[in-house]
Design a protein around this motif. Structure first.
Motif, PDB file in Angstrom:
ATOM      1  N   LEU A  48       0.707  -1.167   0.572  1.00 21.24           N
ATOM      2  CA  LEU A  48       0.074   0.316  -0.551  1.00 21.24           C
ATOM      3  C   LEU A  48       0.803   1.310   0.036  1.00 21.24           C
ATOM      4  O   LEU A  48       0.456   1.858  -0.605  1.00 21.24           O
ATOM      5  CB  LEU A  48      -1.331   0.070   1.449  1.00 21.24           C
ATOM      6  CG  LEU A  48      -1.720   1.339   1.122  1.00 21.24           C
ATOM      7  CD1 LEU A  48      -2.624   1.610   0.567  1.00 21.24           C
ATOM      8  CD2 LEU A  48      -2.208   1.358   3.003  1.00 21.24           C
ATOM      9  N   ALA A  76      -5.682   0.359  -4.095  1.00 25.67           N
ATOM     10  CA  ALA A  76      -6.827  -0.720  -3.408  1.00 25.67           C
ATOM     11  C   ALA A  76      -7.009  -0.952  -3.104  1.00 25.67           C
ATOM     12  O   ALA A  76      -7.905  -1.919  -1.692  1.00 25.67           O
ATOM     13  CB  ALA A  76      -7.812   0.417  -4.400  1.00 25.67           C
ATOM     14  N   ILE A  77      -6.585  -2.307  -3.858  1.00 23.87           N
ATOM     15  CA  ILE A  77      -6.563  -3.616  -3.792  1.00 23.87           C
ATOM     16  C   ILE A  77      -5.645  -3.847  -2.392  1.00 23.87           C
ATOM     17  O   ILE A  77      -6.357  -5.326  -1.893  1.00 23.87           O
ATOM     18  CB  ILE A  77      -5.895  -4.742  -4.922  1.00 23.87           C
ATOM     19  CG1 ILE A  77      -6.555  -4.418  -6.688  1.00 23.87           C
ATOM     20  CG2 ILE A  77      -5.551  -5.840  -4.524  1.00 23.87           C
ATOM     21  CD1 ILE A  77      -6.090  -4.983  -7.602  1.00 23.87           C
ATOM     22  N   LEU A  79      -5.377  -2.475   0.364  1.00 19.37           N
ATOM     23  CA  LEU A  79      -6.204  -1.418   1.050  1.00 19.37           C
ATOM     24  C   LEU A  79      -7.168  -2.435   1.554  1.00 19.37           C
ATOM     25  O   LEU A  79      -7.706  -2.879   2.594  1.00 19.37           O
ATOM     26  CB  LEU A  79      -6.972   0.063   1.053  1.00 19.37           C
ATOM     27  CG  LEU A  79      -7.653   0.358   1.709  1.00 19.37           C
ATOM     28  CD1 LEU A  79      -6.811   0.280   3.192  1.00 19.37           C
ATOM     29  CD2 LEU A  79      -7.969   1.304   1.651  1.00 19.37           C
ATOM     30  N   VAL A  80      -7.716  -3.433   0.265  1.00 15.66           N
ATOM     31  CA  VAL A  80      -8.865  -4.155   0.656  1.00 15.66           C
ATOM     32  C   VAL A  80      -8.496  -5.260   1.620  1.00 15.66           C
ATOM     33  O   VAL A  80      -9.529  -5.772   2.166  1.00 15.66           O
ATOM     34  CB  VAL A  80      -9.846  -4.257  -0.122  1.00 15.66           C
ATOM     35  CG1 VAL A  80     -10.614  -5.612  -0.905  1.00 15.66           C
ATOM     36  CG2 VAL A  80     -10.042  -3.363  -0.984  1.00 15.66           C
ATOM     37  N   ASP A  81      -7.265  -5.813   1.510  1.00 13.29           N
ATOM     38  CA  ASP A  81      -6.447  -6.718   1.696  1.00 13.29           C
ATOM     39  C   ASP A  81      -6.578  -7.164   2.823  1.00 13.29           C
ATOM     40  O   ASP A  81      -6.797  -7.568   3.579  1.00 13.29           O
ATOM     41  CB  ASP A  81      -4.967  -7.340   0.743  1.00 13.29           C
ATOM     42  CG  ASP A  81      -4.073  -8.720   1.386  1.00 13.29           C
ATOM     43  OD1 ASP A  81      -5.365  -9.505   1.347  1.00 13.29           O
ATOM     44  OD2 ASP A  81      -3.311  -8.802   1.118  1.00 13.29           O
ATOM     45  N   VAL A  83      -8.243  -4.751   5.149  1.00  8.24           N
ATOM     46  CA  VAL A  83      -9.135  -4.916   5.754  1.00  8.24           C
ATOM     47  C   VAL A  83      -9.578  -5.994   5.996  1.00  8.24           C
ATOM     48  O   VAL A  83     -10.135  -6.764   7.164  1.00  8.24           O
ATOM     49  CB  VAL A  83     -10.519  -3.796   4.715  1.00  8.24           C
ATOM     50  CG1 VAL A  83     -11.332  -4.726   5.661  1.00  8.24           C
ATOM     51  CG2 VAL A  83      -9.746  -2.067   5.068  1.00  8.24           C
ATOM     52  N   VAL A  84      -9.615  -7.248   4.901  1.00  8.40           N
ATOM     53  CA  VAL A  84     -10.193  -8.332   5.310  1.00  8.40           C
ATOM     54  C   VAL A  84      -8.967  -9.321   5.957  1.00  8.40           C
ATOM     55  O   VAL A  84      -9.291 -10.045   6.978  1.00  8.40           O
ATOM     56  CB  VAL A  84     -10.110  -9.130   4.039  1.00  8.40           C
ATOM     57  CG1 VAL A  84      -9.741 -10.923   4.019  1.00  8.40           C
ATOM     58  CG2 VAL A  84     -10.782  -8.918   2.812  1.00  8.40           C
ATOM     59  N   ARG A  87     -10.130  -8.098   9.923  1.00  9.33           N
ATOM     60  CA  ARG A  87     -11.380  -8.958  10.536  1.00  9.33           C
ATOM     61  C   ARG A  87     -11.380 -10.528  10.827  1.00  9.33           C
ATOM     62  O   ARG A  87     -11.798 -10.868  11.643  1.00  9.33           O
ATOM     63  CB  ARG A  87     -12.385  -8.357   9.303  1.00  9.33           C
ATOM     64  CG  ARG A  87     -12.835  -7.168   8.616  1.00  9.33           C
ATOM     65  CD  ARG A  87     -13.646  -7.136   8.401  1.00  9.33           C
ATOM     66  NE  ARG A  87     -14.895  -8.361   8.400  1.00  9.33           N
ATOM     67  CZ  ARG A  87     -15.865  -9.347   8.037  1.00  9.33           C
ATOM     68  NH1 ARG A  87     -15.910  -9.196   6.621  1.00  9.33           N
ATOM     69  NH2 ARG A  87     -17.496  -9.489   8.297  1.00  9.33           N
TER      70      ARG A  87
END
Length: 95
Positions: A48, A76-77, A79-81, A83-84, A87
């Motif tokens: 990132l 952006a990809i 960042l999504v990773d 977040v996953v 979680r």
């Protein structure tokens, strides 16, 4: 009818999930395989920072902008990773 699903605890992950098969478990005394979520988190954060920083540096130069767009999409990809991963770690998965 099936039972309602309950949230998984750390003990569930330590015991092993149903239908999980690790073919290398116990082979030569090796411990069961574990997920490397922390390593994945560090690598995604590095990606990132590099992608966003590189994108801004590319935009500051007097060159075509399409590589900067590609870097921002990759950021952006990442960042999504992140977040996953966060979680999954909050849910109690080991790693």
């Amino acid at each position: 009818m099936s039972e309602p699903r309950r949230p998984r605890s750390r003990e569930d992950y330590a015991r092993g999930l149903p239908d999980h098969h690790d073919p290398t478990a116990g082979l030569g005394g090796a411990p069961p395989a574990r997920s490397a979520l922390t390593l994945r988190l560090v690598l995604a954060a590095f990606g990132l920072v590099v992608c966003v920083g590189g994108g801004f540096l590319w935009l500051a130069a007097d060159v075509p902008a399409w590589p900067a767009v590609v870097l921002f999409v990759l950021g952006a990809i990442a960042l999504v990773d992140i977040v996953v991963i966060l979680r999954r770690k909050a849910r109690g998965e080991p790693g």
